[in-house]
Write an enzyme that holds these catalytic residues in place. Structure first.
Site, mmCIF file in Angstrom:
data_model
loop_
_atom_site.group_PDB
_atom_site.id
_atom_site.type_symbol
_atom_site.label_atom_id
_atom_site.label_comp_id
_atom_site.label_asym_id
_atom_site.label_seq_id
_atom_site.Cartn_x
_atom_site.Cartn_y
_atom_site.Cartn_z
ATOM 1 N N ARG A 1 0.829 -1.236 0.011
ATOM 2 C CA ARG A 1 -0.008 0.088 0.096
ATOM 3 C C ARG A 1 0.949 1.398 -0.081
ATOM 4 O O ARG A 1 0.359 2.382 -0.218
ATOM 5 C CB ARG A 1 -0.957 -0.094 1.089
ATOM 6 C CG ARG A 1 -1.739 -1.233 1.412
ATOM 7 C CD ARG A 1 -2.442 -1.644 0.003
ATOM 8 N NE ARG A 1 -3.218 -0.704 -0.667
ATOM 9 C CZ ARG A 1 -3.314 -0.678 -1.776
ATOM 10 N NH1 ARG A 1 -2.796 -1.702 -2.667
ATOM 11 N NH2 ARG A 1 -4.022 0.124 -2.592
ATOM 12 N N ASP B 1 3.367 -7.941 -14.149
ATOM 13 C CA ASP B 1 2.695 -9.061 -13.510
ATOM 14 C C ASP B 1 1.840 -9.745 -14.418
ATOM 15 O O ASP B 1 2.025 -10.968 -14.188
ATOM 16 C CB ASP B 1 2.053 -8.528 -12.193
ATOM 17 C CG ASP B 1 0.926 -7.618 -12.435
ATOM 18 O OD1 ASP B 1 0.838 -6.997 -13.734
ATOM 19 O OD2 ASP B 1 0.015 -7.497 -11.689
ATOM 20 N N SER C 1 4.449 -3.801 -11.287
ATOM 21 C CA SER C 1 3.060 -4.029 -11.897
ATOM 22 C C SER C 1 2.415 -2.682 -12.159
ATOM 23 O O SER C 1 1.353 -2.521 -11.631
ATOM 24 C CB SER C 1 2.191 -5.118 -10.839
ATOM 25 O OG SER C 1 2.880 -6.173 -10.629
#
Length: 935
Positions: free
Chosen positions: A588, A675, A621
């Protein structure tokens, strides 16, 4: 049986004839009513002495006092019911209920368990004017009501009503006679009301056993309560009423619903702290209804929601359970009835029969010389002469001996003081048994409710109606106390019906109207989410066009970024590799690159790899413009990330610089990997046909193996290149505006990147919960959900997590568990709300899956056309929490692909650790290709 009223009532002394055997259990009946037997001691000490004196010199042929006492005891003993017998009746009825619910036809269930198609209880917001026609609720009469519902709590308008006596020849005549009489009464009542003749909505209370196939379709099974009209059994009574109203021709009336009086009683129950989900009527006949889980009603073939089931327990006739409590008087009454052998349970409880049972007992004792000096009156020997009202008054101690004396005199009898006392005892014995039997049956219903709801303690309100309940307070007191004894795990409130169920019938009609209106609003709200084939095909075509533009380097919402991954695994890859994964739900906050290197060093030490220079694959990603396999410029943050000083930087260089600063480690960064590419590569190791990668988790993206000749900006005309589509941004150019809803716009405007990642915001897990929350807010503002009550919790952003969609739509969760999820959010919901929230979740997740499927179909078709194939067999490697955890998402994606790309046989493979394993495989393939080039 010895009945002791405890608590505020104290213990009581019973006459010898009703005292318990030593082995009998005690029934404890709480409540505020006067003690059932309290008056008997005073009568025994005073009146009985007078009676004994009167009988001390019996006339010839009359029994002696000692013989009289034995006759009375033998007679009243028959009406005693033990707790064990009540428990057997409870268990037997429960077994019959469950057998009927399962649709098991053999042996024939002792009760019918008829669905009424009433699927919702009142919210308290229902309003409007309704006409109610009651037939059969009060015996040989018909009632018409005008009911006004205000929808305002505490503001109630008393209904206007008129009762019509049904002539005996009509009750026993033809069906057309009966329904024409009903239509005539209806017109006569409405003529006296200031109402329009057009557009009236009517609820039809038809209190006989019926087989309903819809809310307004009901076929009479058999007549009861003294009715025997020909040509009605097996017919739809709603249609018969409609035909009669049309023949009358005076009013335009829409018969909205046909309702059993028991259902009307339940629906008319005042809203309280606990739900009213049981209706009990003890009037001329007796019945009960309750809200059953629809999935457990075999004839409905439904797996969601609840439905009101009419038990029709008057027909309960299990010889094993009822046989021991049937008296000689029950057998006589049944034999002399209109329907011998039928409605055996009702004939022990219903008001039509209690008076007759008392009459038979009194006539028997009179013929034996115990009562009225052996002189019966013609009335006493006439069937139907003793009414329920007589029994209730004579049993009531507040009426006094004088009132009992007067009632008996009206029957042509000459009672003495001892006769009065004994008559009261007979009435008490008959009614006590009736209340106890009714309680045993009600306990079975409550046990069924508790079991189906899987609750340790069931809290429920029971609405009671009918003249026995209304005019016989001791009946209710004994009923309640016996229920407590037989169902101690149920916390039950008994709420008397206000007007005999008439308001409830209007409420059924009003609820039906409310649900229809709410259904229209719900469908209008969700209609934009229900995409048809043409809309999905248009999305597919728009994506194909955007792909082509992006590959040519033209302006497009799809960047189509080369990844410099030129081959998928062939299975020969070997060796040790390091993989670093940054992005997605696991992070996060962006970590500093120095800290990342520290973590790698710590990992190597723990794994015994210190000092080794291993190839490293770096999964990053986020959208990057790759200039090579090991060069990636961060274009912009997605998935809620917004860290500064990174966009426009080569993230591989940032990592290498950190490695250099940490001199104790040697790492060779071979490849930077998206990813999605990692997912494709990890599945490709198992299946060489895997040439598409798909991520549907916090965000969404896709990649695929494109022909190198089609990739502008990368030299070479042969071979393949994996393209990172960055399809989350598809539609940022406005191409998806026709599919975007006001709820999508609200979510987009509140995001950290308004106007960007529009496709992702319609598909990915980060946004679906928010879309649902905005829809729920809208439906609440319309009054469709949560009774129109806005809650602060629902106004809180991100309170409705996407994981709730997966849980709510799970086939393994019953509605009660779905309800628990929503109640944890502080939502004041009903069963209807639960079903509608489920529909909202289904609509949002289905649209997401279909849009995702349209994208996959576009990619598969692009590969097929690139290779000039009539048919293509290709596999898609998939990862992401939404795809993996949602119960229906994957199947919906696959179905959409089959629909839009019928010439492509697409197989979906779920990746395990695609980001880590995939990065290692990209590194391994790069090493393999480099080795082969050197060779």
């Amino acid at each position: 049986m010895f009945v002791s009223l405890l608590g505020t009532l104290g213990c009581l002394t019973l006459p010898d004839e009703l005292r318990p055997e030593e082995s009998d259990q005690l029934l404890c009946v709480p409540g505020g009513q006067p003690p059932l037997w309290k008056f008997m001691d005073s009568i025994r000490s005073e009146g009985l002495q007078q009676g004994e004196e009167a009988l001390s010199c019996p006339e010839e042929g009359l029994p002696r006092p000692s013989d009289s006492s034995e006759l009375v005891q033998d007679c009243l003993q028959q009406f005693k019911v033990t707790v064990a017998q009540l428990q057997q009746i409870q268990a037997s009825l429960l077994g019959s209920m469950e057998q009927a619910l399962r649709g098991q036809a053999s042996p024939v269930p002792a009760v019918r368990m008829l669905p009424t198609y009433v699927g919702s209880t009142p919210h308290g917001t229902e309003q409007g004017d309704f006409v109610v026609l009651e037939l059969g609720a009060t015996g040989a009469s018909l009632r018409v009501l005008w009911v006004t519902l205000t929808g305002i709590e505490g503001h109630r308008v008393e209904p206007r009503s008129q009762e019509f006596v049904i002539p005996q020849d009509v009750m026993l005549g033809t069906g057309q006679q009966l329904f024409d009489f009903a239509a005539h009464c209806l017109s006569e009542f409405l003529d006296a009301q200031p109402v329009s003749k057009q557009g009236l909505q009517l609820g039809f209370s038809f209190s006989f056993p019926c087989h309903q196939t819809g809310l307004d379709r009901s076929t009479l099974i058999s007549w009861t309560k003294g009715f025997r009209c020909s040509g009605v059994e097996g017919q739809d009574v709603v249609q018969l009423l409609r035909d009669a109203i049309q023949r009358q021709g005076a009013y335009n009336i829409d018969v909205v619903a046909v309702v059993n009086d028991t259902v009307g009683t339940m629906m008319g129950c005042e809203l309280g702290a606990r739900p009213c989900e049981v209706g009990l009527v003890v009037d001329t006949g007796t019945n009960v209804c309750y809200m059953e889980e629809a999935r457990d009603v075999a004839v409905l073939d439904e797996d969601r929601g609840r439905v009101c089931v009419s038990v029709e327990w008057g027909s309960f006739s299990d010889d094993g359970a009822l046989g021991p409590v049937l008296t000689t008087f029950d057998h006589t009454l049944d034999h002399e009835s209109l329907n011998p052998g039928a409605q055996r349970f009702e004939k022990m409880i219903g008001g039509l029969y209690l008076g007759e049972l008392v009459r038979l007992v009194l006539a028997h004792l009179t013929r034996r010389g115990v009562l009225f000096r052996g002189c019966p009156s013609p009335a006493l020997l006439s069937q139907g002469s003793v009414l329920l009202e007589h029994v209730a008054e004579m049993e009531d101690p507040s009426a006094g001996a004088a009132r009992v004396h007067a009632i008996l005199q009206d029957l042509g009898l000459s009672p003495e003081a001892s006769d009065v006392e004994l008559v009261q005892r007979v009435c008490a014995a008959v009614c006590t048994r009736a209340a106890q039997l009714c309680a045993a049956a009600l306990a079975a219903v409550l046990s069924r409710l508790q079991h189906s709801r899987e609750q340790q303690t069931l809290q429920v309100a029971v609405a009671t109606g009918g003249r026995v309940c209304e005019r016989h307070p001791r009946f209710c007191s004994i009923l309640q106390g016996t229920v407590m004894l037989l169902a101690p795990e149920c916390d039950v409130s008994f709420i008397p019906s206000a007007d005999g169920g008439g308001r409830g019938v209007a409420m059924v009609t009003a609820v039906a109207a409310r649900l229809a209106a709410h259904r229209r609003l719900l469908e209008e709200t969700l209609a934009p989410f229900r995409l048809n084939h043409d809309q999905l095909a248009a999305v597919q075509a728009q994506m194909r066009e955007a792909m082509a533009k992006g590959l040519r380097g033209e302006a497009s919402s799809l960047r189509m970024l080369p990844t410099y991954v030129r081959a998928t695994p062939d299975g020969s890859e070997r060796g040790d590799f390091l993989a670093l994964d940054l992005g997605g739900t696991n992070f996060r906050v962006l970590l500093l690159f120095d800290h990342i290197v520290d973590c790698i060093v710590d990992f190597q030490q723990k794994q015994g790899l210190s000092g080794q220079s291993l190839p490293l694959g770096f999964t990053f990603s986020f959208p990057c413009k790759q200039l090579g396999l090991d060069q990636g410029i961060l274009l912009n943050w997605t998935k809620g990330f917004n860290a500064s000083d990174c966009e426009g930087q080569d993230v591989v260089s940032l990592l290498r610089e950190a490695i250099t600063r940490r001199q104790a480690v040697e790492l060779n960064v071979v490849a930077i990997v998206n990813d999605t590419v990692g997912t494709m590569m990890s599945c490709g190791y198992e299946d060489p046909r895997c040439e598409i990668g798909l991520i549907v988790g916090t965000g969404t993206n896709a990649c695929y193996m494109e022909e190198l000749r089609n990739v502008a900006g990368v030299p070479g005309d042969s071979g393949h290149m994996c393209i990172n589509m960055e399809w989350g941004a598809f539609g940022d150019d406005g191409s998806l505006d026709t599919l975007s809803t006001c709820f999508d716009a609200s979510v987009d405007q509140a995001s950290i990147n308004p106007g960007k990642q529009r496709f992702e915001k319609m598909i990915s897990g980060m946004y679906l919960g928010e879309i649902v929350r905005h829809i729920l807010l809208h439906l609440t503002s319309l009054g469709v959900l949560f009774r129109g009550q806005q809650t602060q919790r629902l106004q809180t952003r991100d309170i409705f997590k996407t994981k709730f969609l997966s849980e709510i739509e799970s086939d393994s969760l019953a509605l009660r568990q779905v309800r628990a999820i929503l109640e944890d959010l502080g939502l004041p919901l009903t069963s209807d709300d639960t079903l509608m929230v489920l529909e909202v979740c289904q609509a949002v997740s289905q649209r997401a899956a279909q849009l995702c499927g349209a994208g996959v179909a576009a990619v598969a078709e692009k590969i097929r056309e690139n290779r000039g194939l009539e048919e293509l067999a290709v596999s898609v490697g998939v990862d992401g929490t939404l795809y993996k955890l949602h119960p229906h998402f994957s199947s919906l994606v696959a179905a959409t692909v089959r629909e839009l790309a019928p010439r492509c046989a697409v197989t979906f493979l779920q990746s395990e650790d695609g980001s880590g394993k995939g990065a290692a495989l990209v590194t391994a393939v790069a090493c393999r290709l480099a080795q082969s080039t050197r060779v």
